[in-house]
Design a protein around this motif. Structure first.
Motif, short mmCIF file in Angstrom:
data_model
loop_
_atom_site.label_atom_id
_atom_site.label_comp_id
_atom_site.label_asym_id
_atom_site.label_seq_id
_atom_site.Cartn_x
_atom_site.Cartn_y
_atom_site.Cartn_z
N PHE A 218 2.83 14.49 -22.13
CA PHE A 218 2.57 15.14 -20.72
C PHE A 218 2.26 16.77 -21.16
CE2 PHE A 218 3.09 17.24 -16.64
CZ PHE A 218 2.24 16.19 -15.83
N ILE B 191 -0.22 7.47 -22.42
CA ILE B 191 0.17 7.52 -21.01
C ILE B 191 0.42 8.95 -20.65
CG2 ILE B 191 1.68 6.90 -19.03
CD1 ILE B 191 1.80 4.04 -20.02
N SER C 26 -1.81 11.49 -18.54
CA SER C 26 -1.65 11.93 -17.14
C SER C 26 -1.49 13.33 -17.34
CB SER C 26 -0.23 11.27 -16.89
OG SER C 26 0.75 11.27 -17.88
#
Length: 227
Positions: A26, A143, A147
């Motif tokens: 992230f 992911i 994201s």
């Protein structure tokens, strides 16, 4: 599902990696979009490069317009440790068949740590267990990166200091390595080489010079390093 047991086992032991990869990924996605790169570059890099440290470094390479040869050399040095990982797993991956190319590609620090510290369950199909473990770990990274990049594209964050997440990761890995080695000399050599490069070399060449000088010093002081 035929290999449900292998999948469940792989998932259960990969949970710590999931927690780390999603958070760090992230941060990478946010950092990438903070430099005005398109969000879809995050999943592309995560699928085809899949190298956490190198992906962070790559942002700085792109931003500084570093040449391709310099990028290739630095990338080789950053990931040279993977070669030693692979050598230690030759026997384990021997019967992996068509899965072997992906197992080699997906052999990150964290995946290697899981493979070498957790005892195998003899009732499992090992090659499928290894495959699921590698796939899950890369999925977590994808992911996290995607994201972060998507949110960073629509919501502006103050990313000052965010690139330090990579430094923090290396500090943790360094501490873990010291706990295993119990030898301070490699870390002293690394520190001296880094300070030398920081003072006498331009920032875009610092990484290469510090790594090369570390290797040279370790060669001449190998008796102390191997002690």
């Amino acid at each position: 599902m035929k290999y449900e047991k292998e999948l469940k086992k792989a998932f259960s032991i990969s949970i710590p990696v999931m927690m780390g990869y999603i958070v760090l990924g992230f941060a990478f996605g946010l950092l990438l979009t903070s430099f005005n790169y398109p969000w879809y570059l995050a999943p592309i890099m995560s699928i085809f490069i899949y190298a956490g440290a190198l992906q962070f470094v790559a942002i700085n390479f792109f931003n500084a317009k570093v040449g391709l040869i310099d990028i290739a050399i630095a990338s080789w040095f950053v990931n040279i440790r993977q070669s030693f990982y692979g050598l230690s797993l030759l026997k384990r991956f021997k019967n992996s068949g068509n899965f072997k190319p992906f197992l080699i590609f997906g052999l990150t620090d964290e995946t290697y740590a899981l493979l070498t510290t957790i005892k195998d369950d003899e009732s499992l199909s090992k090659k499928h267990y290894y495959l699921f473990l590698g796939l899950l770990n890369q999925l977590y990274w994808i992911i996290g990166c995607t994201s972060g990049a998507l949110i960073g594209s629509y919501v502006k964050f103050n990313t000052a200091g965010l690139e330090f997440s990579l430094t923090a990761l290396f500090v943790v890995l360094c501490i873990e390595q010291y706990k295993n080695l119990k030898n301070i000399y490699p870390f002293i050599i690394g520190a001296i080489s880094s300070i030398f490069a920081l003072i006498f070399v331009s920032s875009d060449k610092m990484l290469i010079v510090s790594i090369v000088s570390s290797l040279i010093l370790m060669f001449f002081l190998r008796k102390k390093v191997e002690a």
